[in-house]
Design an enzyme around this catalytic site. Structure first.
Site, PDB file in Angstrom:
ATOM      1  N   ASP A  92       0.851  -1.190   0.000  1.00 22.47           N
ATOM      2  CA  ASP A  92       0.000   0.000   0.000  1.00 22.47           C
ATOM      3  C   ASP A  92       0.891   1.246   0.000  1.00 22.47           C
ATOM      4  O   ASP A  92       2.047   1.189   0.437  1.00 22.47           O
ATOM      5  CB  ASP A  92      -0.869   0.037   1.264  1.00 22.47           C
ATOM      6  CG  ASP A  92      -1.840  -1.132   1.328  1.00 22.47           C
ATOM      7  OD1 ASP A  92      -2.173  -1.682   0.260  1.00 22.47           O
ATOM      8  OD2 ASP A  92      -2.264  -1.474   2.450  1.00 22.47           O
TER       9      ASP A  92
HETATM   10  N1  URA Z   1      -1.029  -5.899   3.964  1.00 28.41           N
HETATM   11  C1  URA Z   1      -1.581  -4.675   3.950  1.00 28.41           C
HETATM   12  O1  URA Z   1      -2.633  -4.447   4.510  1.00 28.41           O
HETATM   13  N2  URA Z   1      -0.921  -3.713   3.266  1.00 28.41           N
HETATM   14  C2  URA Z   1       0.267  -3.893   2.666  1.00 28.41           C
HETATM   15  O2  URA Z   1       0.825  -2.954   2.097  1.00 28.41           O
HETATM   16  C3  URA Z   1       0.826  -5.179   2.702  1.00 28.41           C
HETATM   17  C4  URA Z   1       0.161  -6.168   3.361  1.00 28.41           C
END
Ligand code: URA
Length: 230
Positions: free
Chosen positions: A101
């Site tokens: 993310d």
């Molecule tokens: N899980 C999440 O919620 N976000 C990420 O960036 C990676 C794993």
């Protein structure tokens, strides 16, 4: 290999740009200007573009310490992308093996090798990913048990595979998972009544984020790291 193919796989030029460069007389093979884009290069010949000798590069494998605010995409009209952090000559044909993310930091793998990245991301291959997770309330024993048993996420038909939890501090855990579903860590913690405040990926399989890399820094993977993903 054809001359246009050789030039596009060993320089920043696309196949189309390579053809134009060849037509313009910028390419030489063993000291002679070649203007035929499809002519095959003899084994061991020296190919020169604009006076610089070229060698065909193999696949590329990189790790990047992704900073917050950078999106795991090759292109984005609004935000900086992981590829924007790399020198242009390394980015051609590169893709991300396991996105993060925008607000997540840490280990991001990038490669030109589609089979290799499939082994990183495929749910059928058990490739563990470890995250350092900052929480807004202390983790409870029952939450740990649920995470380690395999919880059912809202709107997901299948339960998660069991995760491993290591408590670093009451509000800081290391969570190891082997799947890569959408917002997986945040949704897992929400499902046990907590909330992720900070998320940082530390490792993928046997590949750990190099502590020498500052946020935004990158390096090529070693042969050993590449071979560890199987
Ligand atoms: N899980 C999440 O919620 N976000 C990420 O960036 C990676 C794993």
């Amino acid at each position: 290999m054809r001359l246009d193919q050789f030039i596009s796989s060993s320089s920043p030029l696309s196949r189309k740009e390579a053809r134009r460069a060849i037509h313009a007389g910028r390419a030489e093979v063993d000291g002679e200007v070649w203007k035929d884009t499809g002519k095959h290069i003899p084994a061991g010949a020296e190919v020169v573009l604009d006076g610089t000798p070229l060698t065909v590069k193999g696949e590329r494998y990189l790790m990047l310490n992704k900073p917050a605010g950078v999106v795991s995409a090759t292109r984005d009209s609004e935000h900086p992308t992981a590829l924007d952090l790399l020198p242009a000559e390394l980015t051609k044909d590169l893709h991300i093996a396991g996105r993060l993310d925008a607000d997540t930091t840490g280990l991001l793998l990038l490669t030109t090798d589609g089979k290799w990245s499939h082994r990183v991301t495929s749910p059928r291959v058990d490739c563990p990913k470890t995250y350092r997770v900052g929480l807004n309330t202390p983790i409870t024993d029952s939450a740990i048990e649920e995470l380690e048993t395999g919880i059912l996420l809202h709107n997901d038909p299948k339960p998660m595979k069991p995760a491993q939890v290591k408590v670093v501090e009451p509000q800081l855990i290391e969570l190891t998972i082997s799947e890569g579903r959408y917002h997986q860590v945040k949704r897992m913690l929400a499902a046990v009544g907590n909330h992720v405040e900070a998320l940082h990926r530390q490792s993928i399989g046997a590949i750990s984020l190099d502590p020498k890399l500052e946020a935004g820094g990158y390096r090529e993977l070693t042969e050993q790291e590449i071979a560890s993903i199987r």
